[in-house]
Design a protein around this motif. Structure first.
Motif, PDB file in Angstrom:
ATOM      1  N   GLU A 665      17.324   6.353  -9.422  1.00 40.58           N
ATOM      2  CA  GLU A 665      15.964   6.329  -8.884  1.00 40.58           C
ATOM      3  C   GLU A 665      15.849   5.302  -7.755  1.00 40.58           C
ATOM      4  O   GLU A 665      15.187   5.542  -6.743  1.00 40.58           O
ATOM      5  N   SER A 668      17.470   6.795  -4.689  1.00 45.88           N
ATOM      6  CA  SER A 668      16.663   7.919  -4.203  1.00 45.88           C
ATOM      7  C   SER A 668      15.414   7.426  -3.495  1.00 45.88           C
ATOM      8  O   SER A 668      15.000   7.968  -2.460  1.00 45.88           O
ATOM      9  N   GLU A 669      14.815   6.374  -4.042  1.00 45.03           N
ATOM     10  CA  GLU A 669      13.610   5.825  -3.430  1.00 45.03           C
ATOM     11  C   GLU A 669      13.931   5.225  -2.056  1.00 45.03           C
ATOM     12  O   GLU A 669      13.121   5.315  -1.125  1.00 45.03           O
ATOM     13  N   GLU A 670      15.108   4.626  -1.917  1.00 46.68           N
ATOM     14  CA  GLU A 670      15.518   4.085  -0.613  1.00 46.68           C
ATOM     15  C   GLU A 670      15.639   5.206   0.416  1.00 46.68           C
ATOM     16  O   GLU A 670      15.254   5.045   1.577  1.00 46.68           O
ATOM     17  N   ALA A 673      12.063   6.372   1.292  1.00 47.99           N
ATOM     18  CA  ALA A 673      11.335   5.356   2.058  1.00 47.99           C
ATOM     19  C   ALA A 673      11.716   5.391   3.528  1.00 47.99           C
ATOM     20  O   ALA A 673      10.877   5.127   4.407  1.00 47.99           O
ATOM     21  N   ARG A 691      17.780  13.200  -8.111  1.00 49.42           N
ATOM     22  CA  ARG A 691      16.809  13.036  -9.189  1.00 49.42           C
ATOM     23  C   ARG A 691      16.847  14.199 -10.178  1.00 49.42           C
ATOM     24  O   ARG A 691      16.714  14.014 -11.391  1.00 49.42           O
TER      25      ARG A 691
END
Length: 926
Positions: A665, A668-670, A673, A691
Motif C-alpha cells: 500500500e 502504491s500510494e507513492e 501521489a 493492490r
C-alpha cells in the motif's frame, strides 16, 4: 607544503577513507608505552599530512606529548633548522643532560655558542633528552615533508628512529614517494598511502562540494584518481556553469592555484622541447607514441621525454610505443603551463595526423578553432553521431554543444543545442544541463519553439519529470510533429526520436485517444517506419490486440542488439510479450557499464527496471527488490521522479505476493501521489494492479475486484492499457470468490476475443486458466493444457497460482489424489518464493483434502480440516461473520472453533494466527 588541510574533512572530524591506514599506524605503535618508528609515503596530495594530524590528535587525547616538525624548502641549507623546530618546546629540559650533551644540543639548535658539535654527539644528546622526558610522559615525534629537512637534522632523526625500542618515544614521518632527501630510511617500516577508493572519493567530493552535478562529480573523481587534494581542489577551478553543465567542461580539467603549485611546478623546469611533446601527449590522450611523434614533426619522443621520465612524471614504454602520465593531473598541469596559442597549435598538429579518425580529428579541430566555422561544426556534429552510436550520450552532448558554439547560423546553433538537450533528457541523465541547453537553443533562435522536434521532445520529457502534466507534454510534442517540415521521412532522426518519446508519453497517459496521433504519423512515414519504432508501437501500445504482429520483428531485433539505446528500446518491446529474459544479458552489461561510469543514467535506469521486472516474473524476488532499490536511489539522486513509479511498482508487486499489505500500500500510494496530479493514468494503473494482487492474497476479494476493475472493465479488455493483461487472472478469480460468476464469465469472453493468448505462452496459460475457472463443462483439460504451455521454473508464481486453482477444482470434483499432487506442488513453489498468504491457501486446501501437515499432526497441535480452514480465513483478516457466510455456518460456531484452535497452536490471540499457520510446512505432503 601540507598535502591536505584538515578543513577538507567532514564536520564529524572523521578522515574519509583512511580508517584502515589509521588502524595500521595505531597497531604499529602498539600503545603509548612502546617505542617504534614508522614512515608514511605517498604521492603529492594523497593526504599524508591529514593522517599525521589525525594520529597526533588522537595521541594527544590519550595523554601523549606530541612534538612536531615540518620540512621547509627554503630552510634546507640551514643546519639543524628542523631539529630547532622539534626541540623548541623542550628548551627548559636541556639541563636534564650532562654538560657535554647539553652544550652540544644548545649549539646545534642555535641557543648556545661555540664550534659546531660532532653530529654523533648531537644525535646522542637528542636521543637521551627524549628518553628522559618520555620516562614521565610518552612522546610522539611527528615530522612532515621529511625530504625537505636539512641534512644534519635528517641524520639526527635517522639515528633516533633506529634506537627507540624499549623506550616510550615513537617516531612518525611522512615523505613523497618521488622525493629524494637526506634521510636514510633503510631498516625502518614504511606504510604507503594508497589513493582513496571509489566510495570514499565520492563521499569526500560530496562533502566538500555538494552543489556539483552528478556527471561533473564522476568526471572529477576519474581525473583525481583517488587523490584527496585533487578531489577537494579541482572543482574550485571550475566556473559556475562548468560546475553544473558537463558539456561546458573542457577536455582537460583546469587546475586550481594550489594544484598548479603542486603539479605544474614540476613541469616548469623541464626543457622546452620536452614540454612541447608533453603538451601534445596530454592533448592526444591515448599515449600512442606514433601519433605523438607525428604531431611533433617526426621528432623522437622517447629521447625528448627522457627528462620527464627521470623526474617520474611519465612512464615510457619503447617496446609498446606508448607513454602515460604517472598521475592523471600531470597532464592537466602540462596544459595549464602552456599558453592558449601553444594549445591551439598542438590541437592543429594532432588534427593533421588523425585524418583517418574523424571523431578525434573533429574534437581537435573544435579546440583549435577560435571563430565561427561551419565546416568544423559539421565535423563535430558527425562526431556526436558516432559517440551516440557507441552509447556515449554525454560525449555526444559535448560535441553538439561545441558544434553549436562554432555555428555561423543562429538556426544551426539552435538546432544543435536543441538536439543536445534532447539527448541529455532522453539518455544523458543531467536534466539541469538539458534545461540550460534548451534555453540556449531558444535564445539563439526563438523560432525553435515551434520548429524543432528535438526541442519539443526535450521539453516534453522535462515537463513530465518536473511539475508539468502528461496532457500538456503530449500536446506540445504532437503539435511539433504535425507542424514539422520533415515530410514524414523515415530517415529523419529527429522525427524518429520524437515518435519514440511520444510512445513514452502515451503509455504514461493511459488514454487510448492519445495514441491516435502516433499511429497517424506511423502511417504517413515513407517509405515505412523503422522496424524497431513500428514494433515498439505494436507491443507497447495495445499489446493484447496488436502485439503478436510484431513478434517476428522483435525476434530479429533481439538477435542483433546494438548500442545502449537500442538495448533499452528492444527491452521495452520485450516487456509485454514476456521476452525480457532474451535481453537480460545485454541489460546486465549495461548496468555494469553504468555503475562504472561508462553509460548514462537514463539507460542505467531503464536496464534496472527491465531486470527488476524479469526477476519478479522469474521468482527472483530478493534480487528484484535489490535492483529496484538501486533504481529508486538513482531516481532520487539524479531527480527522475517519473521513472520512480516503475521501480515502486515492482516492489509493490513483491510485497503483495509476499503478503506484506502495508508495504504494498505504501508503494502504491507513492505511485498514485505522483501520477494522479499529472494525468498519468497509465502509471496509476500499476498501483491498482499491485493492490488487487495484495487484496486477493489476503482474502479480501471485494477489494481485489474493485482494484482490478479500476485497471480494466469487464469487456472489452481495456484498450491501450497493457496492464489489463497482467491483472486478468486477478479480476476473474476475485469476481468468482466475491460471488460474481456472471461478471467473471464476461471478462473471460473479453480475454478470448483479444489476441492476448498469441502474445506469449505465459499469457496463453493465464487465459486458459481463466476459461477453466468459468467453464460449465470439464475444466480439467483446460487446466492441463494451460500447465503444459510453460516450464514451471520460468514463471514460478504464475504456474503455482494455476496449480492452486487446478487443485481446488480437483478437490471439489473429489479427485483427491490428483488434487493433493497439484496443491503440494503449488505449496512448495509458494514456500520457495516466500509467498506467505498463498502458502496458507495451499495448506488449507490440502487439509480440506485430508492431508495433515507435520506441525498439525497429533497431540495438542492437531487441527481438523475444518479448523484449519477457519484459522486460515481468520488469519487473512476476515471477521467471524464473513467466515461464517463463506462456510455456511453461524458466526457463533466460528467463534467456538477459534476458541479451540488457539490452544492447539499455542497462541492466545487472532493476531498470532498468521505466523502460527505460516510455521506449518508441507514436507509430509505429496
Amino acid at each position: 607544503m601540507n598535502d591536505l588541510d584538515p578543513s577538507s574533512r567532514p564536520a564529524s572530524g572523521r578522515l574519509i577513507g583512511r580508517d584502515e591506514d589509521l588502524e595500521f599506524v595505531r597497531s604499529h605503535f602498539g600503545g603509548s608505552g612502546h617505542g617504534a618508528a614508522l614512515l608514511l609515503s605517498g604521492e603529492a596530495g594523497i593526504g599524508k599530512t591529514a593522517v599525521l594530524d589525525a594520529v597526533a590528535a588522537q595521541a594527544a587525547a590519550n595523554g601523549v606529548r606530541v612534538l612536531r616538525a615540518s620540512g621547509v624548502e627554503f630552510e634546507t641549507d640551514i643546519s639543524y633548522a628542523g631539529l630547532n623546530q622539534l626541540l623548541v618546546p623542550l628548551f627548559e629540559s636541556f639541563d636534564l643532560l650532562d654538560p657535554g650533551h647539553r652544550d652540544a644540543l644548545r649549539i646545534a639548535v642555535g641557543i648556545g655558542s661555540g664550534p659546531p658539535p660532532n653530529r654523533l654527539l648531537t644525535a646522542t644528546a637528542a636521543l637521551l633528552l627524549l628518553r628522559r622526558i618520555a620516562h614521565d610522559t610518552p612522546l610522539l615525534i611527528v615530522v612532515d615533508d621529511l625530504p625537505w629537512l636539512d641534512r644534519p637534522t635528517t641524520f639526527v632523526l635517522g639515528f633516533i628512529a633506529r634506537r627507540l625500542v624499549g623506550s616510550r618515544v615513537s617516531f612518525l614521518a611522512a615523505s613523497r614517494v618521488t622525493s629524494d632527501g637526506f634521510f636514510e630510511a633503510s631498516g625502518l617500516t614504511e606504510h604507503h598511502l594508497q589513493p582513496l577508493d571509489d566510495a570514499s572519493s565520492a563521499e569526500l567530493l560530496a562533502q566538500a562540494h555538494p552543489g556539483l552535478s552528478h556527471e561533473i562529480r564522476r568526471r572529477i573523481a576519474a581525473e583525481a584518481n583517488g587523490n584527496p587534494l585533487a578531489l577537494v581542489e579541482l572543482p574550485t577551478a571550475l566556473n559556475r556553469e562548468q560546475r553544473t553543465a558537463p558539456a561546458a567542461v573542457p577536455s582537460i580539467l583546469p587546475l586550481s592555484e594550489r594544484l598548479q603549485a603542486l603539479f605544474a611546478s614540476r613541469v616548469a623546469d623541464l626543457p622546452g622541447p620536452c614540454r612541447e611533446v608533453l603538451l601534445i601527449a596530454a592533448l592526444e590522450g591515448t599515449g600512442d607514441l606514433a601519433v605523438i611523434e607525428a604531431a611533433a614533426g617526426g621528432r623522437d619522443a622517447v629521447d625528448l621525454l627522457e627528462p620527464a621520465e627521470r623526474e617520474r612524471l611519465v612512464a615510457v614504454s619503447a617496446g609498446s610505443r606508448s607513454m602515460s602520465f604517472r598521475h592523471p593531473l600531470m597532464g592537466s598541469a602540462v596544459v595549464a603551463q602552456a599558453g592558449a596559442a601553444d594549445r591551439r597549435r598542438a590541437h592543429r598538429a594532432l588534427a593533421a595526423v588523425l585524418v583517418d579518425q574523424p571523431e578525434r580529428r573533429a574534437g581537435h579541430l573544435g579546440e583549435a578553432t577560435t571563430g565561427r566555422d561551419e565546416t568544423v561544426a559539421e565535423l563535430l556534429e558527425q562526431a556526436a553521431r558516432l559517440r551516440l552510436g557507441r552509447g556515449d550520450a554525454l560525449g555526444a552532448v559535448a560535441a553538439l554543444t561545441r558544434a553549436a558554439g562554432l555555428s555561423p547560423s543562429p538556426a544551426d546553433e539552435s538546432r544543435r543545442l536543441a538536439e543536445a538537450a534532447y539527448i541529455g533528457t532522453d539518455a544523458g541523465g543531467d536534466l539541469a544541463d538539458a534545461s540550460r541547453l534548451l534555453v540556449g537553443a531558444r535564445r539563439a533562435d526563438p523560432a525553435v519553439r515551434e520548429g524543432s522536434l528535438h526541442a519539443a521532445a526535450a521539453s516534453a520529457l522535462l515537463l513530465i519529470n518536473q511539475d508539468g502534466d502528461v496532457n500538456t507534454a503530449h500536446k506540445l510534442l504532437v503539435g511539433a510533429i504535425e507542424a514539422g517540415a520533415h515530410g514524414y521521412d523515415a530517415s529523419d532522426e529527429a522525427l524518429v526520436e520524437a515518435l519514440f518519446t511520444l510512445i513514452t508519453l502515451c503509455w504514461y497517459s493511459g488514454d487510448p485517444q492519445k495514441w491516435a496521433p502516433l499511429f497517424r504519423a506511423l502511417d504517413r512515414m515513407t517509405p515505412a517506419p523503422p522496424d524497431l519504432l513500428w514494433a515498439c508501437a505494436q507491443t507497447f501500445a495495445d499489446p493484447a490486440r496488436t502485439g503478436y504482429r510484431a513478434l517476428d520483428v522483435l525476434d530479429e531485433q533481439l538477435a542483433d542488439l546494438g548500442d545502449a539505446t537500442h538495448v533499452v528500446r528492444v527491452s521495452t518491446c520485450a516487456v509485454y510479450p514476456d521476452r525480457l529474459a532474451d535481453v537480460r544479458e545485454a541489460s546486465l552489461r549495461l548496468v555494469e557499464q553504468a555503475r562504472a561510469g561508462a553509460a548514462p543514467v537514463r539507460r542505467h535506469l531503464s536496464a534496472l527496471i527491465h531486470l527488476g521486472l524479469d526477476d519478479y516474473y522469474k521468482g527472483r524476488w530478493d534480487e528484484a527488490v535489490r535492483l529496484t532499490g538501486e533504481g529508486l536511489a538513482l531516481c532520487k539522486e539524479y531527480g527522475y521522479p517519473f521513472f520512480s513509479c516503475k521501480f515502486q511498482f515492482v516492489q509493490a508487486l513483491v510485497a503483495a505476493a509476499r503478503g506484506d499489505v502495508e508495504a504494498c500500500e505504501a508503494r502504491s500510494e507513492e505511485i498514485i501521489a505522483w501520477a494522479a496530479p499529472r494525468g498519468a493514468h497509465g502509471a496509476r494503473a500499476l498501483a491498482f494492479h499491485a493492490r488487487s494482487l495484495a487484496a486477493l492474497g489476503s482474502g479480501d476479494f471485494e477489494t481485489s475486484f474493485r482494484q482490478a476493475m479500476a485497471v480494466s472493465p469487464l469487456t472489452p479488455l481495456a484498450p491501450y492499457l497493457p496492464h489489463a493483461m497482467a491483472g486478468a487472472l486477478d479480476l476473474v478469480e476475485a469476481a468468482l470468490r466475491s460471488g460474481r460468476a456472471a461478471e467473471a464469465a464476461v471478462h473471460v469472453a473479453a480475454l478470448r476475443e483479444s489476441e492476448m493468448a498469441r502474445l506469449s505462452p505465459r499469457l496463453h496459460m493465464l487465459v486458459l486458466a481463466c476459461e477453466a475457472l468459468t467453464s460449465s463443462g470439464d475444466a480439467q483439460d483446460l487446466f492441463r493444457q494451460a500447465l503444459s504451455l510453460v516450464e514451471p521454473e520460468d514463471w514460478p508464481f504464475d504456474v503455482a497460482r494455476v496449480r492452486l486453482l487446478y487443485g481446488e477444482h480437483l478437490r471439489r470434483r473429489r479427485a483427491t489424489k490428483e488434487a493433493r499432487e497439484q496443491l503440494a506442488l503449488a505449496g512448495r513453489a509458494f514456500e520457495k518464493l516466500g509467498a506467505a498468504p498463498w502458502v496458507m491457501r495451499a495448506k488449507a486446501e490440502l487439509r480440506v483434502s485430508g492431508v495433515a501437515a507435520s506441525a498439525a499432526s497429533g497431540g495438542r497441535g492437531a487441527l481438523t480440516a475444518q479448523e484449519f480452514e477457519i484459522a486460515t480465513l481468520a488469519a487473512t483478516g476476515l471477521t467471524n461473520k464473513q467466515i461464517a457466510e463463506r462456510l455456511f455456518l453461524s458466526h457463533r460456531t466460528i467463534g467456538a472453533h477459534l476458541y479451540q484452535i488457539y490452544p492447539k497452536l499455542n497462541i492466545s490471540s487472532r493476531a498470532a494466527l498468521r505466523d502460527a499457520l505460516a510455521a506449518l510446512d508441507l514436507k509430509d505432503v505429496g
